[in-house]
Design an enzyme around this catalytic site. Structure first.
Site, PDB file in Angstrom:
ATOM      1  CE  LYS A 172      -4.760  -1.188   1.569  1.00 39.51           C
ATOM      2  NZ  LYS A 172      -6.055  -1.386   2.560  1.00 39.51           N
ATOM      3  CE  LYS A 210      -5.686  -7.737  -1.489  1.00 40.37           C
ATOM      4  NZ  LYS A 210      -6.606  -7.378  -0.615  1.00 40.37           N
ATOM      5  CE  LYS A 225     -13.434  -2.743   0.314  1.00 41.40           C
ATOM      6  NZ  LYS A 225     -12.991  -2.888   1.293  1.00 41.40           N
TER       7      LYS A 225
HETATM    8  P1  TYM Z   1     -10.647  -5.538   3.656  1.00 39.99           P
HETATM    9  O1  TYM Z   1     -12.138  -4.139   3.616  1.00 39.99           O
HETATM   10  O2  TYM Z   1      -9.333  -5.045   2.955  1.00 39.99           O
HETATM   11  O3  TYM Z   1     -11.655  -6.278   3.416  1.00 39.99           O
HETATM   12  C1  TYM Z   1     -12.884  -7.207   3.987  1.00 39.99           C
HETATM   13  C2  TYM Z   1     -13.225  -8.664   3.602  1.00 39.99           C
HETATM   14  O4  TYM Z   1     -12.645  -8.968   2.096  1.00 39.99           O
HETATM   15  C3  TYM Z   1     -11.683 -10.049   2.149  1.00 39.99           C
HETATM   16  N1  TYM Z   1     -11.432  -9.757   0.662  1.00 39.99           N
HETATM   17  C4  TYM Z   1     -10.890 -10.748   0.045  1.00 39.99           C
HETATM   18  N2  TYM Z   1     -11.329 -12.370  -0.146  1.00 39.99           N
HETATM   19  C5  TYM Z   1     -10.989 -12.581  -1.484  1.00 39.99           C
HETATM   20  N3  TYM Z   1     -10.585 -11.782  -2.625  1.00 39.99           N
HETATM   21  C6  TYM Z   1     -10.430 -11.032  -2.344  1.00 39.99           C
HETATM   22  N4  TYM Z   1      -9.358 -10.702  -3.506  1.00 39.99           N
HETATM   23  C7  TYM Z   1     -10.706 -10.109  -1.556  1.00 39.99           C
HETATM   24  N5  TYM Z   1     -10.656  -8.385  -0.907  1.00 39.99           N
HETATM   25  C8  TYM Z   1     -10.552  -8.524   0.055  1.00 39.99           C
HETATM   26  C9  TYM Z   1     -10.857  -9.941   3.174  1.00 39.99           C
HETATM   27  O5  TYM Z   1     -10.227 -11.156   3.496  1.00 39.99           O
HETATM   28  C10 TYM Z   1     -10.988  -9.858   4.429  1.00 39.99           C
HETATM   29  O6  TYM Z   1     -11.944 -11.093   5.245  1.00 39.99           O
HETATM   30  N6  TYM Z   1      -8.140  -5.100   7.475  1.00 39.99           N
HETATM   31  C11 TYM Z   1      -8.885  -5.529   6.978  1.00 39.99           C
HETATM   32  C12 TYM Z   1     -10.644  -5.119   7.939  1.00 39.99           C
HETATM   33  C13 TYM Z   1      -9.674  -5.463   9.138  1.00 39.99           C
HETATM   34  C14 TYM Z   1     -10.470  -6.814   9.910  1.00 39.99           C
HETATM   35  C15 TYM Z   1     -10.781  -6.161  11.758  1.00 39.99           C
HETATM   36  C16 TYM Z   1     -10.817  -7.751   9.604  1.00 39.99           C
HETATM   37  C17 TYM Z   1     -10.007  -5.066  10.216  1.00 39.99           C
HETATM   38  N7  TYM Z   1      -9.672  -5.086  11.750  1.00 39.99           N
HETATM   39  C18 TYM Z   1     -10.339  -7.213  12.105  1.00 39.99           C
HETATM   40  C19 TYM Z   1     -10.800  -8.763  10.609  1.00 39.99           C
HETATM   41  C20 TYM Z   1     -10.892  -8.997  11.718  1.00 39.99           C
HETATM   42  C21 TYM Z   1      -9.561  -5.072   5.488  1.00 39.99           C
HETATM   43  O7  TYM Z   1      -8.361  -4.467   4.994  1.00 39.99           O
HETATM   44  O8  TYM Z   1     -10.013  -5.970   4.791  1.00 39.99           O
END
Ligand code: TYM
Length: 342
Positions: A122, A205, A208
């Site tokens: 990032k 991947k 967003k």
């Molecule tokens: P984030 O917002 O990037 O994504 C949210 C969830 O979607 C999953 N995900 C994917 N799974 C499969 N293929 C993809 N291309 C893909 N893109 C996103 C992510 O693995 C995630 O489960 N750091 C985290 C948010 C967070 C969090 C937490 C998660 C903050 N605190 C505590 C679990 C527990 C994040 O940025 O997810």
């Protein structure tokens, strides 16, 4: 809820997960996360969070952020998260996340954060200009989970390293303060959808932040847009083979077959068997029909909910109060353990 269900729920443990309201929710979020969150609601006590404090680690326009927090909550509900069964709230309404994150900033080590690949991705070449928040973000994520003493965390594959760090922080805190306050957190990374790749590049991947709209299917895309995006998805000139292991070396084909398998709840082998010897023209038509069939009800429900800010805001407020009630005695115990006067 009956006493029986309550006891069983507690025995299974407590689930925490979240997603950032930093752009459109997409197919990767749905297949890697939301879909699995929904499945856990009957057997665990579930807490699902819109992590708005994580979102501001990169610049967010305040008006857009407000809209995206509501849109994220609408996406969770439209995907099947039931705000009666589960707690659904936004992170910034519960102050314990920030308080525990600070304590973890003092437990976590620089060397641990330096290894986080997502920061490197990032921040890119502009590392010196990245916010400090982006760097310590994994400590906040550990705080999110451990503030509730959650035991299980359903996420996509890309979050695995952050969850390993969460376990390290929990263990160090427990060792340093000679306590067993924090449980060992179990990641739940499940099924074909755990790593959905970009439609433009089978080795990147689906995300967003990809500048190309054609790289992802958003949960608010209509049927025509889904069709166009799948039609333009990168593929190769070969036919589909009889079994999934024969797809080796064809990342785009692997990704599309994987998305099909995840949406249809089939194995990749079964998908290959169905399309054996066919080209991507046929396959993409089948995939479009399937994607539209599965996603249209979610898109429609999101659109309906987005006309009702008052409803979404009341869900988030109620969820925040329920989350706060769980967090309060835990953060009090943590502060006492650290040596603060409370
Ligand atoms: P984030 O917002 O990037 O994504 C949210 C969830 O979607 C999953 N995900 C994917 N799974 C499969 N293929 C993809 N291309 C893909 N893109 C996103 C992510 O693995 C995630 O489960 N750091 C985290 C948010 C967070 C969090 C937490 C998660 C903050 N605190 C505590 C679990 C527990 C994040 O940025 O997810």
């Amino acid at each position: 809820m009956s006493d029986n269900t309550n006891t069983q729920t507690k025995q299974n443990g407590r689930v925490f997960s979240g997603a950032q309201p930093s752009g459109n929710m997409h197919l990767g979020n749905y297949l890697g996360a939301f879909r699995n969150w929904v499945k856990l609601q009957d057997t665990f006590e579930c807490i699902y969070c819109v992590v708005d404090m994580h979102a501001i680690t990169v610049w967010q326009d305040p008006e857009t952020l407000r809209a995206q927090i509501r849109e994220a909550a609408a996406a969770y509900i439209a995907a099947g998260v039931d705000p009666e069964k589960s707690i659904l709230f936004n992170q910034s309404q519960v102050p314990g996340h920030a308080e525990l994150a600070w304590i973890f900033n003092c437990v976590s080590r620089l060397g641990w954060l330096n290894r986080m690949t997502q920061f490197k991705d990032k921040a890119g070449k502009n590392r010196e200009k990245a916010s400090v928040g982006l760097y310590v973000y994994p400590n906040l994520m550990a705080a999110d989970i451990l503030l509730y003493q959650a035991t299980h965390v359903p996420v996509g594959e890309d979050q695995k390293q952050h969850l390993e760090l969460t376990r390290d922080i929990a263990q160090k805190f427990n060792n340093d303060f000679k306590t067993d306050l924090f449980p060992e957190v179990e990641p739940i990374i499940q099924g074909e959808g755990a790593r959905v790749m970009s439609l433009r590049n089978g080795s990147a991947k689906m995300s967003k932040s990809d500048p190309s709209e054609y790289s992802r299917i958003n949960l608010n895309d209509d049927a025509d847009t889904i069709q166009q995006k799948i039609r333009k998805a990168k593929t190769d000139a070969e036919l589909l083979p009889a079994t999934a292991d024969q797809l080796e070396g064809r990342p785009e084909a692997i990704n599309l077959v994987g998305i099909y398998a995840a949406l249809a709840d089939m194995s990749r082998d079964a998908v290959c068997a169905e399309y054996e010897g066919k080209g991507f023209g046929d396959f993409k038509r089948g995939l479009t029909d399937l994607a539209v069939e599965k996603l249209a009800p979610i898109t429609e429900e999101m659109a309906r909910l987005q006309n009702d800010n008052a409803y979404i805001d009341s869900i988030l407020k109620n969820g925040s109060e329920r989350a706060q009630a769980i967090a309060e005695p835990i953060i009090a115990e943590i502060k006492k353990t650290v040596g603060f006067l409370t």
